[in-house]
Every structure is written in C-alpha cells, then in structure tokens.
Design a protein around this motif. Sequence first.
Motif, short mmCIF file in Angstrom:
data_model
loop_
_atom_site.label_atom_id
_atom_site.label_comp_id
_atom_site.label_asym_id
_atom_site.label_seq_id
_atom_site.Cartn_x
_atom_site.Cartn_y
_atom_site.Cartn_z
N ILE A 137 0.97 -1.28 0.12
CA ILE A 137 -0.01 -0.07 -0.12
C ILE A 137 0.84 1.40 0.11
N HIS A 138 2.22 1.14 0.52
CA HIS A 138 3.08 2.19 0.31
C HIS A 138 3.21 2.94 -1.14
N TYR A 139 2.99 2.10 -2.01
CA TYR A 139 3.37 2.36 -3.61
C TYR A 139 2.09 3.43 -4.02
N VAL A 140 0.85 3.44 -3.39
CA VAL A 140 -0.03 4.17 -3.59
C VAL A 140 -0.39 5.28 -2.78
N ARG A 141 0.62 5.35 -2.01
CA ARG A 141 0.08 6.60 -0.96
C ARG A 141 1.02 8.07 -1.67
N PRO A 142 0.51 8.83 -1.61
CA PRO A 142 -0.90 9.18 -0.78
C PRO A 142 -2.19 9.24 -1.76
N THR A 143 -1.76 8.94 -3.12
CA THR A 143 -2.80 8.44 -3.95
C THR A 143 -2.59 7.52 -4.93
N TRP A 144 -3.36 6.77 -5.76
CA TRP A 144 -3.02 5.89 -6.71
C TRP A 144 -2.10 6.56 -7.87
N LEU A 145 -2.22 7.82 -8.04
CA LEU A 145 -1.44 8.30 -9.24
C LEU A 145 0.09 8.28 -8.92
N MET A 146 0.55 7.87 -7.60
CA MET A 146 1.91 7.76 -7.14
C MET A 146 2.50 6.43 -7.60
N LEU A 147 1.72 5.60 -8.04
CA LEU A 147 2.19 4.09 -8.14
C LEU A 147 3.10 4.02 -9.11
N PRO A 148 3.10 4.53 -10.46
CA PRO A 148 4.14 4.35 -11.58
C PRO A 148 5.38 5.25 -11.07
N PHE A 149 5.16 6.41 -10.34
CA PHE A 149 6.11 7.10 -9.72
C PHE A 149 6.94 6.33 -8.85
N ASN A 150 6.48 5.66 -7.83
CA ASN A 150 7.16 4.73 -6.98
C ASN A 150 7.76 3.69 -7.45
N ILE A 151 7.15 3.08 -8.69
CA ILE A 151 7.78 1.98 -9.28
C ILE A 151 9.11 2.38 -9.82
N ILE A 152 9.06 3.64 -10.77
CA ILE A 152 10.13 3.98 -11.18
C ILE A 152 11.45 4.41 -10.46
N GLY A 153 10.90 4.89 -9.17
CA GLY A 153 11.88 5.03 -8.10
C GLY A 153 12.65 4.28 -7.64
N GLU A 154 11.95 3.02 -7.46
CA GLU A 154 12.39 1.71 -7.19
C GLU A 154 13.63 1.11 -8.27
N ILE A 155 13.24 1.31 -9.46
CA ILE A 155 13.95 0.78 -10.53
C ILE A 155 15.03 1.74 -10.73
N SER A 156 14.86 2.99 -10.50
CA SER A 156 16.18 4.12 -10.77
C SER A 156 17.20 3.88 -9.61
N ARG A 157 16.66 3.71 -8.33
CA ARG A 157 17.85 3.37 -7.37
C ARG A 157 18.67 2.43 -7.50
N THR A 158 17.98 1.27 -8.11
CA THR A 158 18.62 -0.10 -8.49
C THR A 158 19.71 0.46 -9.45
N ILE A 159 19.34 0.93 -10.76
CA ILE A 159 20.40 1.35 -11.51
C ILE A 159 21.68 2.37 -11.06
N ALA A 160 21.25 3.18 -10.19
CA ALA A 160 21.92 4.09 -9.55
C ALA A 160 23.01 3.19 -8.87
N LEU A 161 22.61 2.12 -7.82
CA LEU A 161 23.68 1.43 -7.29
C LEU A 161 24.54 0.62 -8.03
N ALA A 162 24.14 -0.06 -9.37
CA ALA A 162 24.92 -0.60 -10.25
C ALA A 162 25.97 0.42 -10.68
N VAL A 163 25.15 1.55 -11.38
CA VAL A 163 26.09 2.41 -12.20
C VAL A 163 27.37 2.95 -11.39
N ARG A 164 27.00 3.43 -9.86
CA ARG A 164 27.95 3.92 -9.18
C ARG A 164 28.87 3.08 -8.61
#
Length: 243
Positions: A137-164
């Motif tokens: 439910i954290h992925y849809v807080r404070p609104t369902w509109l945040m779902l894609p942005f939260n997923i993108i955030g998870e993916i982007s920080r994974t890429i950042a870890l690898a590239v760094r």
Amino acid sequence: MTISPDGIIFWQWGAFALNATIVFTWLVMALLTLISWLVTRKISTTTEISRWQNLLEVLVIGIRDQIRDVSRQEPGRYLDFVGSLFLFIAMANLLNVVPRYMAPTGSLSTTTALAICVFVAVPVYGIVYEGPMTYLIHYVRPTWLMLPFNIIGEISRTIALAVRLYGNIMSGTVIVAILLSLTPYFFPVVMELLGLLTGMIQAYIFAILAMVYIASATSAHQRIAKTNNQNQPPADEKGEAHG
C-alpha cells in the motif's frame, strides 16, 4: 586497453564464453569460503582466541553496529545479507594488488547483479515484517497516481547502485592504466593504494545504501507497532477499567 574483465575471454565454446568476470567472481567466493572455514573450524568461546577469530569478531561487531545505527533495529535479521554484500565487494576490490587480476566489480554485469539482489531484498524484508498488503500500500500513497512514480523510483535507485559501483571501480582502473603508460614506476603504486582505499569505501557505501533501502521498507512496521503500544493503556489502567 581493457577496462572491463568482460573483455578478457579465457575459454569459449559456441555462444558460451568463460570471461574474467566469471572466473574472478568464483575466485572471490572461493577465497571467502576458504577463509571463513579456516577461521571458524577451531572457533573458541573462551577468553583465549586466535588473531583471526579476534579479527572476525571485530569485523562482525563493526557490521552489526553499522546496521543498528542505520536501521535503528536489531541487526541480526539483516547481518547475513548486508555483511555478505560488504565482504564480497571488499574482497573483490582488495585483490586488485594481485598481478593480472581484475576486480569483477569493474564489470557492469556484476554490479547489476548485486543491485538486483538489493532490489529483491527490499520488498522481501518489507513484506516479511509488515505483511503483503501493508507494504504494497506504500506504493499508492498518498494517491493511486503515485504508483508509477514509486515503481520508477525503485528501478532508478537500483540502476544508480549498479552504475555508481561500476563507475568508481572502472574509473580507477582507467586512471592507473594511463599513469602506467606515462610514468611506469612511482605514480601507479600510489594510485594502486588509492584504488584500494576507494574500493573499501565503495564496499562500505554499497552495503550502507542497501541497508538504508531495507530499513526504509521496514520502518513503517516499527512505527505502526510503536503507535499501537502508545495507544494501549497501562496494565493498571486496564485492570481498573475491567473492574
């Protein structure tokens, strides 16, 4: 000039290639396994312990303290995963002093694999200690509109870890190679020592970031439990209310 162990092929059969990344990764794992077995095969619970056991205990206590400081939680549940990440990266980078060795962390495939491990571990820890619905439910807080942005955030920080990690290790290899061609005696030695220091720092940073991500996934569980405890009346008040 070869800057990545992926470009060094030891053996190839058809589409399958045994490159330096695979060989040196297995070498690091074998060394860690051998050292662990040698240190712990005669482990002592008395006050008289060997130097190697003393070093191991200092290392484990240090990792536990760092996990506790970062997560504000008991470190036992995270020690195996975070400690393994740190020890693997540190050993892989420290072996750079060995001639003809190339750290597997200088390969984007290795750093991506490590980052994917963190990517998987974060929701696993979160789901285990919060439950599937509470975590997701954290992925849809404070609104369902945040779902894609939260997923993108998870993916982007994974890429950042690898590239760094990949960028820091690869850049050190390139600098040493350039200085070796210009001044083949003094500067490469200095840069090699600096590279060892950088490798240890990168191992520490990667493990700390992994712990930060995991702690953020489990912190809500701790806050909910704390809130529930605060909302419950003391034992004597419960007794009076019941009476």
